[in-house]
Structure formats: C-alpha cells, structure tokens
Scaffold this active site. Structure first.
Site, PDB file in Angstrom:
ATOM      1  N   HIS A 135       0.867  -1.181   0.000  1.00 20.35           N
ATOM      2  CA  HIS A 135       0.000   0.000   0.000  1.00 20.35           C
ATOM      3  C   HIS A 135       0.907   1.235   0.000  1.00 20.35           C
ATOM      4  O   HIS A 135       2.029   1.197   0.531  1.00 20.35           O
ATOM      5  CB  HIS A 135      -0.842  -0.055   1.282  1.00 20.35           C
ATOM      6  CG  HIS A 135      -1.901   0.979   1.400  1.00 20.35           C
ATOM      7  ND1 HIS A 135      -1.650   2.270   1.810  1.00 20.35           N
ATOM      8  CD2 HIS A 135      -3.241   0.904   1.194  1.00 20.35           C
ATOM      9  CE1 HIS A 135      -2.795   2.943   1.847  1.00 20.35           C
ATOM     10  NE2 HIS A 135      -3.769   2.146   1.469  1.00 20.35           N
ATOM     11  N   ASP A 212       2.971  -4.307   8.099  1.00 17.64           N
ATOM     12  CA  ASP A 212       1.773  -3.489   7.885  1.00 17.64           C
ATOM     13  C   ASP A 212       0.585  -4.447   8.015  1.00 17.64           C
ATOM     14  O   ASP A 212       0.263  -5.188   7.090  1.00 17.64           O
ATOM     15  CB  ASP A 212       1.840  -2.845   6.491  1.00 17.64           C
ATOM     16  CG  ASP A 212       0.527  -2.148   6.131  1.00 17.64           C
ATOM     17  OD1 ASP A 212      -0.417  -2.172   6.947  1.00 17.64           O
ATOM     18  OD2 ASP A 212       0.454  -1.592   5.021  1.00 17.64           O
ATOM     19  N   GLN A 215      -4.690  -5.096   6.981  1.00 17.84           N
ATOM     20  CA  GLN A 215      -5.659  -6.114   6.558  1.00 17.84           C
ATOM     21  C   GLN A 215      -5.447  -7.411   7.346  1.00 17.84           C
ATOM     22  O   GLN A 215      -6.398  -8.146   7.611  1.00 17.84           O
ATOM     23  CB  GLN A 215      -5.519  -6.407   5.048  1.00 17.84           C
ATOM     24  CG  GLN A 215      -5.639  -5.189   4.153  1.00 17.84           C
ATOM     25  CD  GLN A 215      -7.049  -4.599   4.117  1.00 17.84           C
ATOM     26  OE1 GLN A 215      -8.034  -5.257   4.432  1.00 17.84           O
ATOM     27  NE2 GLN A 215      -7.145  -3.329   3.747  1.00 17.84           N
ATOM     28  N   LYS A 238     -10.804  -0.832  10.217  1.00 17.99           N
ATOM     29  CA  LYS A 238     -11.006  -2.046   9.410  1.00 17.99           C
ATOM     30  C   LYS A 238     -11.359  -3.232  10.309  1.00 17.99           C
ATOM     31  O   LYS A 238     -11.779  -4.270   9.833  1.00 17.99           O
ATOM     32  CB  LYS A 238      -9.758  -2.351   8.603  1.00 17.99           C
ATOM     33  CG  LYS A 238      -9.443  -1.235   7.614  1.00 17.99           C
ATOM     34  CD  LYS A 238      -8.275  -1.580   6.746  1.00 17.99           C
ATOM     35  CE  LYS A 238      -7.602  -0.361   6.199  1.00 17.99           C
ATOM     36  NZ  LYS A 238      -8.261   0.195   5.024  1.00 17.99           N
ATOM     37  N   CYS A 376      -4.764   2.452  -3.674  1.00 15.88           N
ATOM     38  CA  CYS A 376      -3.537   2.986  -3.036  1.00 15.88           C
ATOM     39  C   CYS A 376      -2.385   1.997  -3.197  1.00 15.88           C
ATOM     40  O   CYS A 376      -1.571   1.815  -2.274  1.00 15.88           O
ATOM     41  CB  CYS A 376      -3.758   3.317  -1.569  1.00 15.88           C
ATOM     42  SG  CYS A 376      -5.058   4.512  -1.297  1.00 15.88           S
TER      43      CYS A 376
HETATM   44  N1  C6P Z   1      -6.414   0.501   2.839  1.00 14.37           N
HETATM   45  C1  C6P Z   1      -8.197   0.127   1.241  1.00 14.37           C
HETATM   46  O1  C6P Z   1      -9.250   0.429   0.684  1.00 14.37           O
HETATM   47  P1  C6P Z   1      -5.247   3.935   7.004  1.00 14.37           P
HETATM   48  O2  C6P Z   1      -5.747   4.735   5.857  1.00 14.37           O
HETATM   49  O3  C6P Z   1      -4.117   4.602   7.749  1.00 14.37           O
HETATM   50  O4  C6P Z   1      -6.334   3.464   7.919  1.00 14.37           O
HETATM   51  O5  C6P Z   1      -4.676   2.577   6.375  1.00 14.37           O
HETATM   52  C2  C6P Z   1      -3.704   2.608   5.361  1.00 14.37           C
HETATM   53  C3  C6P Z   1      -3.438   1.222   4.859  1.00 14.37           C
HETATM   54  C4  C6P Z   1      -2.178   0.687   5.029  1.00 14.37           C
HETATM   55  N2  C6P Z   1      -1.901  -0.575   4.658  1.00 14.37           N
HETATM   56  C5  C6P Z   1      -2.828  -1.368   4.107  1.00 14.37           C
HETATM   57  C6  C6P Z   1      -2.470  -2.773   3.743  1.00 14.37           C
HETATM   58  C7  C6P Z   1      -4.124  -0.891   3.913  1.00 14.37           C
HETATM   59  O6  C6P Z   1      -5.047  -1.680   3.393  1.00 14.37           O
HETATM   60  C8  C6P Z   1      -4.430   0.459   4.262  1.00 14.37           C
HETATM   61  C9  C6P Z   1      -5.784   1.037   3.977  1.00 14.37           C
HETATM   62  C10 C6P Z   1      -7.753   0.923   2.453  1.00 14.37           C
HETATM   63  O7  C6P Z   1      -7.508  -0.798   0.846  1.00 14.37           O
HETATM   64  C11 C6P Z   1      -7.891   2.388   2.240  1.00 14.37           C
HETATM   65  S1  C6P Z   1      -6.766   2.985   1.049  1.00 14.37           S
END
Ligand code: C6P
Length: 418
Positions: A135, A212, A215, A238, A376
């Site tokens: 991401h 990270d 997910q 999430k 992203c």
């Molecule tokens: N992915 C998706 O639709 P934040 O925005 O800080 O809560 O999370 C960022 C982020 C970082 N790593 C991974 C693997 C992610 O999936 C995400 C967030 C969302 O896939 C929003 S872009």
C-alpha cells in the site's frame, strides 16, 4: 498461553452464526437506491456493530473528559477506560507489555512514526526492503526517508499470481538491510504473505521488521511474540472499530531507543526552555490529546470480535472468497487480479471492455458497494498492466447470497457496458 489459545479456551464464546452477526450491525438493514445494502468494501473500512456504537455514544453522554490530566471523577474514569482499551489491544495481539502498544490515528501514522523515528538511526547506503504489493502507506514514508538520508529502497518483485516468495525476499537481503517493511495481507489482492518466515530471514541478517497489518489483523490470528515481529501497525476502522484510531506495536527495547515522533503535551516528563525530558513508554509517542473515545471504541470492537472463535470467522470468510472466486471465474470476460494460493477476503478483477469506475457505479445502483481504483497500490497495478480494478472485499457479516447479488449485478452491468 497465546492470545488465540486464550480466546478459544474461553467457554463463553458466541457460536458464529452469520445471520445473528448481521443483526449486530444496524447499517446492514438499510437500503440503497431502494435495494438492500450489499456492503462488499470492508477492506476499505468495516461497518460497526451496535456494541461499538453504544460504547462511543456512552462515553460522550456519560463519561467524557480529557485523559491523564484531570484529578476528578470523569477524567479518571475515562483515563481508566482508555488504558483498559490499550490492555485489550495488548491481549489481542499478545504483546508482552502495554508499554509496547502505542495509539496512533491509524496505520498510516504508525508507519510514518517508525520511518520518522527508527528511520533516523539509518544512514546513507543502508537498505530498506519492501515488496511489490505494498500500500502507498508502506512505500511513500520510505521514499521520504530515502530523500532525507540516502537510504536505498529495495523492492521484492511479486509473482504473476501476486505472491511474495520467501526466496525472492531472501535474494535481496544482505548485511546492508536494516529494515524490512511488508504487508501481512495485500489490500488490493488479498494475498497472505509468509510473514513468519520473512521475519526470521530478516532477523538472520540483523534487520528489523515492520509488518503493515492493516488487513492482516482483521482476517489472520496475530500473536506478535510468536511472529517475533519488531513492529506491527494497524487501523481500528477495518477491525469493526471507529476511524481516527490505530495501533503501533513495537518491541519495548526498540521503542525505548527511538526518539519521540511529535513534541507536545503528554510525551514529556519535564520541560524547561533549555531542554525537555521524555515520558515513559508509551506516552513518549502519544503527544497531545489522544484519540480518546476512538480508543475506547476500538477496545469495544476487539471485545466484539474476540467474543467469537476467530477460526470460525476466518472459515466463513474463506468460504465466501472461494464461492465468489468460482462465480467470478464462471462469468465471461472477467479477469481475476491476484490468484495467490494463500489469500483471504478480497476478490479483485477487471471486466474486459469496461472501466472499473463505470462498473462500480452501475453496481451501486443495485445496492452493491465495491471499491474501484488503484487501491492505493499503484505500483502493484502497474505490475498487472492495469490502472485499476474492481475490488469486492468480505467481512464477517457478508453472506453467499450477497455474492449472488454481486454476480447478478455484474451480469447486468456487462450487458450495459460491453
Ligand atoms: N487501505 C483500502 O481500501 P489507514 O488509511 O491509515 O487506515 O490505512 C492505510 C493502509 C495501510 N496498509 C494497508 C495494507 C491498507 O489496506 C491500508 C488502507 C484501504 O484498501 C484504504 S486505502
């Protein structure tokens, strides 16, 4: 005892029954465009159970005050709840100490925190390793660091199926590798990475590992001590919790050695105009008024999820993915993006001759919420030769019937677009 053993040893776990789970999520009974809501975008943000909504509302109605600052009942009550939420997170990921649980506003901030603090111990020529499916939140902070101090950013290539093999990781590791930062689960493909093996290979060359887990924390059992990761970052929204709250787990010795991230209230023990001294962990990394109510809401979300046998939730999500994959494969002109052996809860695809955004807009008219775009993860899209995909992602409350709604709506969309 591991966190999972602890959770599954409890005799009062709820039997996982998707219809009763759905009843816990008030939004799922609404309609959209006069159609029942079919929410297939939990990888972007999950819906919230009533217990989380109630916990948030209760704080504002009955117990709201700032934390760690007031010598009065309300502040002390909410301070204990805020710290209890930290303890809930600690148990959920099986960290050794609650000093290792730092509240942030999300996974993005957690990763930036590590880049801006641990990153300052790196120098020109040191290598940071990421993978081709990350991401942007796990790419750009390292590019910023590269531009500041000359580290070298190495990218482990992915396979055509969207997998990251251990041997590919090992082939870029060397004594120069100081940090390996990888996703637990790809948000755009659902691939589950072999993180335990990656962590051990990285440690063998003396590198520190950040996972990270945005997910991963939702679909996989996470025991940070068993994994032996150095950092694990995730977002609350999430995991059926509120937005505005995230977690950075870090091993205590590493967090202790790192400089603060931001300066302000809470993160100090003493301030003069000449110099300041830092507070103990984890306050050192929680400058300013923290996301108090979101943290309590995250605690409620974890209590909700941990009220089930996590293996039952995972089995349900695996069944949905398998069913959706079969149905999608049976549709003409659908190309699945990401066909890893080991994957969870995400079906990403393109329909020949249709732009993903158009497809998502048409699906919306049937009440189906999916994400369309690069998720992203633009470099990942590039490696599949696409600019965007449609992504259906599943949470604990989704059903096979909702997959059928998606497939039927896709069939109709194909007639309109192709
Ligand atoms: N992915 C998706 O639709 P934040 O925005 O800080 O809560 O999370 C960022 C982020 C970082 N790593 C991974 C693997 C992610 O999936 C995400 C967030 C969302 O896939 C929003 S872009």
């Amino acid at each position: 005892m591991s966190a999972l053993a602890h959770k599954t040893a409890k005799t009062d776990l709820r039997v996982f029954d998707v219809e009763s789970v759905r009843g816990d999520f008030p939004i799922l009974s609404r309609t959209v465009h006069d159609k029942p809501l079919t929410y297939l975008d939990s990888a972007a943000s999950a819906q919230k159970p009533q217990s989380v909504i109630d916990a948030i509302r209760y704080q504002y109605e009955h117990e709201y005050a700032n934390v760690h600052r007031g010598a009065y009942f309300l502040s002390e009550t909410l301070t204990s709840k805020y710290e209890a939420a930290r303890e809930t997170v600690r148990q959920f990921v099986n960290a050794e100490s609650d000093r290792e649980i730092v509240f942030t506003k999300g996974a993005t901030e957690a990763i930036n925190l590590v880049a801006a603090t641990f990153g300052r111990s790196l120098s020109s020529g040191d290598e940071v390793v990421i993978t081709g499916l990350e991401h942007h939140s796990n790419i750009v902070p390292w590019q910023l660091l590269r531009d500041q101090c000359g580290i070298v950013l190495k990218v482990v290539p992915i396979t055509p199926e969207g997998e990251v093999s251990l041997s590919a990781v090992e082939s870029v590791l060397s004594k120069k590798t100081k940090l390996v930062a990888v996703a637990h689960v790809s948000n755009a493909l659902g691939t589950i990475l072999p993180i335990k093996e990656i962590i051990s290979a990285a440690h063998a060359v003396g590198a520190v590992v950040l996972i990270d887990g945005c997910q991963g924390i939702v679909h996989e059992h996470v025991d940070v001590q068993d994994l032996d990761c150095d950092f694990y970052a995730f977002s609350g929204h999430k995991l059926y919790g509120p937005n505005g709250i995230g977690v950075l787990y870090g091993k205590e010795d590493l967090l202790d050695a790192m400089p603060p991230y931001q300066g302000g209230g809470e993160m100090i023990s003493n301030v003069t105009f000449e110099r300041s001294e830092w507070a103990e962990l984890p306050a050192k990394f929680e400058a300013g008024t923290p996301p108090i109510v979101p943290a309590v809401g995250l605690g409620a979300a974890i209590d909700y999820v941990a009220g089930f046998d996590q293996r039952a939730i995972a089995a349900h999500e695996d069944d949905l993915l398998k069913y959706a994959t079969e149905q999608l494969q049976a549709l003409n002109s659908i190309r699945l993006i990401g066909t890893a052996q080991n994957k969870t809860a995400v079906a990403s695809f393109v329909l020949e001759g249709a732009h993903p955004h158009d497809l998502a807009t048409i699906l919306d008219r049937s009440g189906v919420c999916v994400r369309a775009g690069h998720h992203c993860a633009q470099p990942l899209m590039d490696s599949f030769g696409v600019t965007a995909t449609v992504r259906a992602s599943f949470g604990m409350y989704n059903t096979r019937e909702e997959v059928d709604v998606l497939i039927n709506a896709l069939g109709r969309a194909r007639e309109i677009l192709c």
